[in-house]
Design an enzyme around this catalytic site. Structure first.
Site, PDB file in Angstrom:
ATOM      1  CB  THR A   1       0.700   0.490   5.707  1.00 58.83           C
ATOM      2  OG1 THR A   1       0.922  -0.723   3.909  1.00 58.83           O
ATOM      3  CG2 THR A   1       2.037   0.459   5.716  1.00 58.83           C
ATOM      4  N   GLY A   2      -0.963  -1.850   6.914  1.00 58.84           N
ATOM      5  CA  GLY A   2      -1.690  -3.213   8.235  1.00 58.84           C
ATOM      6  C   GLY A   2      -2.633  -3.985   7.499  1.00 58.84           C
TER       7      GLY A   2
ATOM      8  NE  ARG B   1     -10.007  -6.295   3.666  1.00 57.28           N
ATOM      9  CZ  ARG B   1      -9.354  -5.442   3.411  1.00 57.28           C
ATOM     10  NH1 ARG B   1      -9.414  -4.433   2.848  1.00 57.28           N
ATOM     11  NH2 ARG B   1      -8.170  -5.544   5.174  1.00 57.28           N
ATOM     12  CB  VAL B   2     -14.126  -1.730   2.206  1.00 57.49           C
ATOM     13  CG1 VAL B   2     -12.629  -0.089   1.879  1.00 57.49           C
ATOM     14  CG2 VAL B   2     -14.527  -1.996   1.084  1.00 57.49           C
ATOM     15  N   GLY B   3     -10.979  -2.446   2.892  1.00 59.26           N
ATOM     16  CA  GLY B   3     -10.178  -1.848   4.072  1.00 59.26           C
ATOM     17  C   GLY B   3      -9.848  -0.669   4.674  1.00 59.26           C
ATOM     18  CG  ASP B   4      -5.778   0.711   6.574  1.00 56.38           C
ATOM     19  OD1 ASP B   4      -6.624  -0.783   5.695  1.00 56.38           O
ATOM     20  OD2 ASP B   4      -5.335   1.321   7.184  1.00 56.38           O
TER      21      ASP B   4
ATOM     22  N   GLY C   1      -5.785  -4.293   7.824  1.00 55.02           N
ATOM     23  CA  GLY C   1      -6.796  -2.840   7.781  1.00 55.02           C
ATOM     24  C   GLY C   1      -7.896  -3.573   8.675  1.00 55.02           C
TER      25      GLY C   1
ATOM     26  CB  THR D   1      -0.774  -0.050   1.045  1.00 59.98           C
ATOM     27  OG1 THR D   1      -1.329  -1.037   1.524  1.00 59.98           O
ATOM     28  CG2 THR D   1      -1.702   1.513   1.704  1.00 59.98           C
TER      29      THR D   1
HETATM   30  N1  ASP Z   1      -4.466  -1.561   4.615  1.00 61.65           N
HETATM   31  C1  ASP Z   1      -4.477  -2.400   3.604  1.00 61.65           C
HETATM   32  C2  ASP Z   1      -5.788  -2.887   3.600  1.00 61.65           C
HETATM   33  O1  ASP Z   1      -5.823  -3.496   4.577  1.00 61.65           O
HETATM   34  C3  ASP Z   1      -3.403  -3.520   2.836  1.00 61.65           C
HETATM   35  C4  ASP Z   1      -2.466  -3.084   3.480  1.00 61.65           C
HETATM   36  O2  ASP Z   1      -1.283  -1.518   3.430  1.00 61.65           O
HETATM   37  O3  ASP Z   1      -1.049  -3.321   3.324  1.00 61.65           O
HETATM   38  O4  ASP Z   1      -6.165  -3.194   2.708  1.00 61.65           O
END
Ligand code: ASP
Length: 338
Positions: A257-258, A234-237, A260, A206
């Protein structure tokens, strides 16, 4: 009388100099500042060839230069954030725009958001498949609509209406991401994964950027393909204001990032800003509190980058690596590993 004035001045001079230099150190604020990330995860020197490592450093450094050129010439933090993220979205090394990961169904569904700290306006798009640069669409949502978040086909019609470049979904295809998708899909089928949470691809990508411009305005933006093999739209953060992105001139700007799901539940970006604003914490302590204490304790992996109103920069992560870099006048640095 003149002699008396002279004596008083000589006596006071060292005291005055000390006070001023202390003050200027305490309030020393860079004219501008920029920080970026290209994802946090299990990024180890043993997993990356020297050639690829060089390519990452080159991309990170180029992204910083693009942003710095804008800020140095008095451009806005919003323009810097957008330009940096467009560059990273166009670079297939990162999981955003071209190079985005695949969903379980073999598609690329992109999410992005941006926030302007001067007036706390924000815009995001989620689950889009035909917008070349989702960060541009997020900015259009912020500036050209009364809304904050648009998803799927609606977001795409809006972007098209606003003259944003559209592409065929095949534009986002890369062999590397396709291969990880296939590999993880095989693992998932073999393990008959009982949860609906996708098997995490430990190498993320990301992208995010936070900038402070000469006018003192902070902007933050994040763009992603999400998590490999995500299901059910699915939607992340990343497109969620307060979770993956946040900016407020009163405190700081943050891009995360991480994993989500955790970043959403812990409203990570806003939590850091709240610690800075309400508890008067310095941004490093606030970021570490959230990334290492709160998320660390529950095994949630990820990181963030941020800048506070004084231009202090933070790059905090609880994974083995995070593609990252920052610049202030006269200094530009990039990093990958811990
Ligand atoms: N945070 C992003 C998500 O969960 C993925 C990522 O940052 O690697 O969609």
């Amino acid at each position: 009388m003149k002699n008396l004035h002279f004596l008083i001045l000589v006596f006071l001079l060292p005291f005055l100099i000390t006070c001023n230099s202390k003050q200027s150190i305490k309030h020393q604020k860079p004219e501008y500042a920029l920080v970026i990330h290209g994802g946090a995860g299990v990024i180890l020197p043993t997993d990356i060839s020297k050639e690829k490592e060089k390519a990452y450093f080159f991309s990170l450094d180029t992204a910083l230069q693009i942003g710095e050129n804008i800020l140095k010439n008095g451009g806005s933090s919003l323009n810097a954030v957008e330009a940096v993220i467009v560059f990273l979205e166009n670079d297939s090394l990162f999981n955003a725009g071209k190079g985005a990961v695949f969903t379980f169904d073999g598609k690329n569904e992109l999410d992005a958001s941006v926030m302007f700290g001067k007036d706390k306006t924000a815009g995001s798009v989620a689950g889009v498949t035909t917008i070349k640069n989702p960060i541009k669409a997020a900015r259009a949502v912020m500036e050209k609509s009364p809304h904050v978040l648009m998803v799927g086909a609606g977001a795409e019609s809006f972007a098209k209406e606003k003259g944003i470049e559209m592409v065929d979904p095949s534009y986002f295809f890369t062999y590397e991401r396709w291969n990880s998708h296939q590999k993880l899909k095989k693992q998932e089928v073999e393990n008959k994964d009982k949860t609906d949470i996708p098997v995490a691809d430990k190498k993320k990508g990301t992208v995010g950027c936070v900038a402070l411009d000469k006018e003192g305005n902070i902007s933050a933006g994040t763009s992603t393909g999400g998590m490999t093999n995500k299901k059910y739209n699915r939607v992340g953060d990343s497109p969620l204001i307060g979770a993956g992105t946040y900016a407020d001139n009163k405190s700081c700007g943050i891009s995360c990032t991480g994993h989500g799901e955790f970043f959403i539940r812990y409203t990570v970006a806003k939590d850091v800003a709240a610690l800075v604003e309400y508890k008067n914490m310095d941004i490093q302590t606030a970021a570490d509190e959230v990334i290492h204490q709160k998320l660390g304790k529950i095994g949630a992996e990820g990181g963030l980058v941020g800048i506070d109103k004084e231009g202090n920069i933070v790059m905090s992560f609880n994974t083995p690596g995070m593609y990252r870099g920052y610049c202030i006048p006269g200094k530009r640095e990039t990093f990958i590993y811990k």
